[in-house]
Design a protein around this motif. Structure first.
Motif, mmCIF file in Angstrom:
data_model
loop_
_atom_site.group_PDB
_atom_site.id
_atom_site.type_symbol
_atom_site.label_atom_id
_atom_site.label_comp_id
_atom_site.label_asym_id
_atom_site.label_seq_id
_atom_site.Cartn_x
_atom_site.Cartn_y
_atom_site.Cartn_z
ATOM 1 N N PHE A 228 0.855 -1.189 0.000
ATOM 2 C CA PHE A 228 0.000 0.000 0.000
ATOM 3 C C PHE A 228 0.890 1.237 0.000
ATOM 4 C CE2 PHE A 228 -3.091 -2.705 2.473
ATOM 5 C CZ PHE A 228 -4.168 -2.586 1.609
ATOM 6 N N VAL A 229 0.445 2.282 -0.732
ATOM 7 C CA VAL A 229 1.022 3.614 -0.553
ATOM 8 C C VAL A 229 -0.098 4.491 -0.037
ATOM 9 C CG1 VAL A 229 1.707 5.680 -1.820
ATOM 10 C CG2 VAL A 229 2.958 3.568 -2.162
ATOM 11 N N ILE A 230 0.166 5.266 1.005
ATOM 12 C CA ILE A 230 -0.873 6.107 1.602
ATOM 13 C C ILE A 230 -0.446 7.565 1.567
ATOM 14 C CG2 ILE A 230 -2.147 6.596 3.731
ATOM 15 C CD1 ILE A 230 -1.829 3.588 4.408
ATOM 16 N N PHE A 231 -1.291 8.402 0.928
ATOM 17 C CA PHE A 231 -1.048 9.854 0.933
ATOM 18 C C PHE A 231 -1.713 10.406 2.185
ATOM 19 C CE2 PHE A 231 -0.599 8.852 -3.532
ATOM 20 C CZ PHE A 231 0.394 9.712 -3.972
ATOM 21 N N ILE A 232 -0.890 10.784 3.135
ATOM 22 C CA ILE A 232 -1.407 11.209 4.435
ATOM 23 C C ILE A 232 -2.368 12.392 4.321
ATOM 24 C CG2 ILE A 232 -0.668 12.376 6.571
ATOM 25 C CD1 ILE A 232 -0.215 9.411 6.720
ATOM 26 N N LYS A 233 -2.043 13.359 3.482
ATOM 27 C CA LYS A 233 -2.836 14.592 3.472
ATOM 28 C C LYS A 233 -4.142 14.455 2.690
ATOM 29 C CE LYS A 233 0.972 17.630 4.529
ATOM 30 N NZ LYS A 233 1.940 18.610 4.056
ATOM 31 N N ARG A 234 -4.396 13.277 2.118
ATOM 32 C CA ARG A 234 -5.635 13.124 1.368
ATOM 33 C C ARG A 234 -6.631 12.212 2.087
ATOM 34 N NH1 ARG A 234 -3.581 11.246 -4.526
ATOM 35 N NH2 ARG A 234 -2.020 12.845 -4.935
ATOM 36 N N ILE A 235 -6.295 11.832 3.299
ATOM 37 C CA ILE A 235 -7.066 10.768 3.960
ATOM 38 C C ILE A 235 -8.487 11.190 4.343
ATOM 39 C CG2 ILE A 235 -7.163 9.724 6.279
ATOM 40 C CD1 ILE A 235 -5.872 8.014 4.107
ATOM 41 N N PHE A 236 -9.421 10.286 4.114
ATOM 42 C CA PHE A 236 -10.814 10.456 4.539
ATOM 43 C C PHE A 236 -11.166 9.319 5.496
ATOM 44 C CE2 PHE A 236 -11.016 13.279 1.043
ATOM 45 C CZ PHE A 236 -12.176 14.008 1.128
ATOM 46 N N HIS A 237 -12.135 9.564 6.367
ATOM 47 C CA HIS A 237 -12.531 8.526 7.311
ATOM 48 C C HIS A 237 -13.253 7.366 6.654
ATOM 49 C CE1 HIS A 237 -11.519 9.140 11.459
ATOM 50 N NE2 HIS A 237 -11.466 10.420 11.190
ATOM 51 N N ARG A 238 -13.705 7.571 5.417
ATOM 52 C CA ARG A 238 -14.508 6.519 4.812
ATOM 53 C C ARG A 238 -13.694 5.252 4.528
ATOM 54 N NH1 ARG A 238 -16.908 9.222 -0.501
ATOM 55 N NH2 ARG A 238 -17.496 10.778 1.026
ATOM 56 N N VAL A 239 -12.361 5.353 4.509
ATOM 57 C CA VAL A 239 -11.561 4.138 4.310
ATOM 58 C C VAL A 239 -11.787 3.165 5.470
ATOM 59 C CG1 VAL A 239 -9.777 5.263 2.929
ATOM 60 C CG2 VAL A 239 -9.466 5.077 5.381
ATOM 61 N N TYR A 240 -11.944 3.762 6.631
ATOM 62 C CA TYR A 240 -12.156 2.968 7.845
ATOM 63 C C TYR A 240 -13.550 2.350 7.833
ATOM 64 C CZ TYR A 240 -13.909 3.325 12.717
ATOM 65 O OH TYR A 240 -14.545 3.148 13.911
ATOM 66 N N VAL A 241 -14.528 3.157 7.381
ATOM 67 C CA VAL A 241 -15.919 2.683 7.319
ATOM 68 C C VAL A 241 -16.040 1.572 6.280
ATOM 69 C CG1 VAL A 241 -18.318 3.367 6.927
ATOM 70 C CG2 VAL A 241 -16.748 4.947 8.046
ATOM 71 N N ALA A 242 -15.394 1.759 5.125
ATOM 72 C CA ALA A 242 -15.454 0.752 4.059
ATOM 73 C C ALA A 242 -14.886 -0.574 4.531
ATOM 74 C CB ALA A 242 -14.670 1.248 2.849
ATOM 75 N N CYS A 243 -13.802 -0.512 5.282
ATOM 76 C CA CYS A 243 -13.169 -1.732 5.802
ATOM 77 C C CYS A 243 -14.106 -2.451 6.764
ATOM 78 C CB CYS A 243 -11.858 -1.380 6.487
ATOM 79 S SG CYS A 243 -11.075 -2.774 7.290
ATOM 80 N N LYS A 244 -14.730 -1.674 7.649
ATOM 81 C CA LYS A 244 -15.673 -2.248 8.612
ATOM 82 C C LYS A 244 -16.808 -2.969 7.894
ATOM 83 C CE LYS A 244 -15.040 -0.810 13.063
ATOM 84 N NZ LYS A 244 -15.285 -1.607 14.262
ATOM 85 N N ALA A 245 -17.353 -2.302 6.865
ATOM 86 C CA ALA A 245 -18.506 -2.856 6.150
ATOM 87 C C ALA A 245 -18.101 -4.086 5.326
ATOM 88 C CB ALA A 245 -19.108 -1.784 5.244
ATOM 89 N N GLU A 246 -16.970 -3.996 4.661
ATOM 90 C CA GLU A 246 -16.541 -5.082 3.781
ATOM 91 C C GLU A 246 -16.239 -6.364 4.556
ATOM 92 O OE1 GLU A 246 -16.280 -5.075 0.417
ATOM 93 O OE2 GLU A 246 -15.536 -7.141 0.402
ATOM 94 N N ASN A 247 -15.610 -6.191 5.723
ATOM 95 C CA ASN A 247 -15.138 -7.370 6.458
ATOM 96 C C ASN A 247 -15.971 -7.701 7.694
ATOM 97 O OD1 ASN A 247 -12.581 -7.999 4.924
ATOM 98 N ND2 ASN A 247 -12.219 -5.858 5.428
ATOM 99 N N ASP A 248 -17.102 -7.027 7.845
ATOM 100 C CA ASP A 248 -17.956 -7.251 9.018
ATOM 101 C C ASP A 248 -17.155 -7.192 10.313
ATOM 102 O OD1 ASP A 248 -20.415 -7.472 7.869
ATOM 103 O OD2 ASP A 248 -20.207 -9.618 7.451
ATOM 104 N N VAL A 249 -16.374 -6.144 10.447
ATOM 105 C CA VAL A 249 -15.518 -6.008 11.642
ATOM 106 C C VAL A 249 -16.402 -5.562 12.813
ATOM 107 C CG1 VAL A 249 -13.510 -4.846 12.630
ATOM 108 C CG2 VAL A 249 -13.546 -5.402 10.202
ATOM 109 N N PRO A 250 -16.373 -6.300 13.929
ATOM 110 C CA PRO A 250 -17.250 -5.939 15.060
ATOM 111 C C PRO A 250 -16.917 -4.563 15.660
ATOM 112 C CG PRO A 250 -16.296 -8.119 15.355
ATOM 113 C CD PRO A 250 -15.575 -7.482 14.215
ATOM 114 N N VAL A 251 -17.864 -4.066 16.430
ATOM 115 C CA VAL A 251 -17.679 -2.781 17.114
ATOM 116 C C VAL A 251 -16.570 -2.935 18.161
ATOM 117 C CG1 VAL A 251 -18.816 -1.094 18.639
ATOM 118 C CG2 VAL A 251 -20.097 -2.160 16.779
ATOM 119 N N GLY A 252 -15.720 -1.918 18.245
ATOM 120 C CA GLY A 252 -14.671 -1.917 19.275
ATOM 121 C C GLY A 252 -13.319 -2.368 18.785
ATOM 122 N N VAL A 253 -13.275 -2.996 17.606
ATOM 123 C CA VAL A 253 -11.987 -3.413 17.040
ATOM 124 C C VAL A 253 -11.902 -2.905 15.593
ATOM 125 C CG1 VAL A 253 -11.567 -5.437 18.480
ATOM 126 C CG2 VAL A 253 -13.002 -5.665 16.471
#
Lengths: 215, 291
Positions: free
Chosen positions: A3-28
């Motif tokens: 992965f290459v990550i551009f720090i200054k372009r980050i949005f919170h939706r990357v985190y939300v997408a990961c949660k939704a895609e992988n059914d990650v439980p609340v708290g982790v």
């Protein structure tokens, strides 16, 4: 795979997408956005950084895992098999990036697995697809004409904790070193919600500063 | 007076404010703290494992080297005691797993690079050999029983120190990367074993011939242990996180447990009582046994 990550372009939706895609439980979390603040009011600045498994070349979690529940796929992804995991939590102690957690539902270790199920059918990881600013670029560093290879070759990139010798495969562009390895830290007691004395001192100092400015 | 941020971040000329900003980085939002992942069970297993290895090693070593003539009943008692502490070690290890029903995977689906697997096999082999020794002694096969004493002694050393290599593999814990860790584990076992035997000698007169030598061993091991603490905590560590951890132990959250429990009650007081040859040595044995 990297992965290459551009720090200054980050949005919170990357985190939300990961949660939704992988059914990650609340708290982790498999990936999360971390905030760092620097300076004293009014001269403050906030930095963001995305944290996740670094899919290390020499992954200490694979070395320490007693049952090979964590393993490296031929394409370089560090994946896990929760059917083999005994949840001894040694991988959580071995990971210098604090990227592994114990799933509260399966009671086994879990982490970012580069959305391996998507990669297997020719798709990109969910966090890459969802980001509107292309803050996260995924690809094969061994392919010299891939976008990720060109980005790593043409930019000043940073990795987290290179001194650990794990050879991480997550590269940060335009990052601030303190946001990757902060000097300050926040510790919140889970039950009482009380913050650590160091944070309390920082808050007190901030109020004293404000008072001084007011006077 | 408010100063525009752009100006304060001028890279060409760094002002005092820029330096302050760089030096005052603090984490304000992050993933929830995972808490303590290896809880009291792991600390407890290190304690029981140290005694399991130490309690058997000295009587067997004295007997094999001819330093002290040890009665068969004593050897049998320490072997059974060692098995009991080893059993406790196993129970604590399994209790720590979030998937305890899968504990046999460590032996049946092993990843040989992991010191958890090597440790698991060490515990199994040590337990197996000590059990075999007990069976051979019970059915009166002394020559074959003596043959497996040296492998038991070698395995007891491995049993005492393998956790240091496991902790060394935990690269996320900087303080555990200390080169002194295997020495700490070995000393832990020597102190635990000799102190447990000395404490037991108050109730088992058959252990009395071992007491003078065990006292010497305990004095020297406590002294070396205190010196190893000094080497660990007075020296600088290679990373900032390791230094922070050392500071937390000596000056932070764990300072009372460290100075009061480990240094004073666990080492310094027993050492002074042993050196002073006081009549209340039994108290010191108890303290050393506990810490």
């Amino acid at each position: 795979m990297s992965f290459v990550i551009f720090i200054k372009r980050i949005f919170h939706r990357v985190y939300v997408a990961c949660k939704a895609e992988n059914d990650v439980p609340v708290g982790v979390n498999r990936t999360w956005v971390k905030y760092i603040e620097k300076g004293e009011f009014p001269h403050t600045k906030r930095f963001f950084s995305v944290m996740r498994c670094n899919h290390c070349e020499d992954a200490p979690c694979i070395t320490i895992c007693p049952t090979s529940a964590l393993y490296k796929r031929p394409d370089g992804i560090v994946d896990f098999n929760n059917e083999r995991c005994i949840a001894c939590k040694s991988c959580t102690q071995a990971c210098p990036y604090d990227a592994i957690y114990i799933d509260p539902e399966t009671h086994t270790a879990a982490k970012c697995n580069y959305c391996a199920h998507r990669v297997d059918v020719g798709l990109k990881p969910a966090c890459v697809i969802v980001c509107p600013t292309e803050a996260i670029v995924a690809g094969d560093l061994d392919d010299p004409i891939s976008k990720i290879s060109q980005l790593v070759a043409g930019n000043q990139v940073t990795v987290r904790k290179p001194e650990k010798g794990t050879i991480p495969n997550v590269f940060y562009i335009e990052s601030d070193n303190a946001s990757l390895v902060p000097n300050g830290f926040l510790l919140v007691d889970k039950e009482s919600g009380v913050t650590s004395s160091r944070v309390v001192q920082a808050v007190k100092k901030k109020f004293q500063f404000k008072k001084r400015v007011k006077n | 007076m408010f100063r525009p941020l752009k100006k304060s971040f001028n890279l060409k000329k760094e002002s005092k404010i820029d330096t302050d900003i760089k030096q005052t980085a603090r984490r304000v939002y992050d993933a929830p703290n995972k808490g303590i992942l290896w809880d009291w069970e792991v600390a407890g297993y290190i304690f029981t494992k140290a005694i399991a290895a130490g309690i058997i090693a000295f009587p067997f070593l004295f007997q094999m080297t001819g330093l002290v003539k040890v009665a068969d009943s004593v050897l049998f008692t320490v072997a059974i005691s060692s098995l009991l502490f080893l059993g406790l070690t196993g129970i604590l290890l399994i209790k720590d797993l979030d998937q305890p029903k899968r504990f046999l995977y460590v032996l049946l689906r092993p990843n040989w690079t992991s010191w958890l697997v090597k440790g698991g096999y060490t515990i199994t082999a040590f337990g197996g050999l000590v059990t075999l020794w007990c069976v051979l002694k019970y059915f009166d096969f002394p020559i074959i029983a003596d043959l497996i004493v040296w492998p038991i002694l070698i395995l007891s050393v491995l049993l005492a120190i393998y956790t240091a290599f496991l902790f060394g593999q935990a690269k996320g814990r900087d303080f555990w990367q200390s080169p002194l860790l295997s020495l700490h584990m070995l000393l832990h076992s020597v102190v635990g074993g000799s102190a447990a035997l000395l404490a037991a000698s108050m109730f088992l007169p058959a252990l009395m011939p071992l007491v003078p030598l065990l006292k010497e061993i305990l004095i020297w091991s406590l002294l070396i242990q205190l010196l190893s603490f000094a080497a660990e905590f007075l020296s600088s560590h290679p990373t900032e996180d390791a230094n922070k951890a050392a500071h937390m132990i000596t000056h932070g959250t764990f300072r009372t447990a460290f100075w009061g429990g480990v240094v004073l009650l666990g080492n310094a007081i027993p050492l002074l009582l042993l050196i002073g040859k006081l009549r209340i040595a039994g108290c010191s044995r108890g303290l050393s046994f506990w810490y």
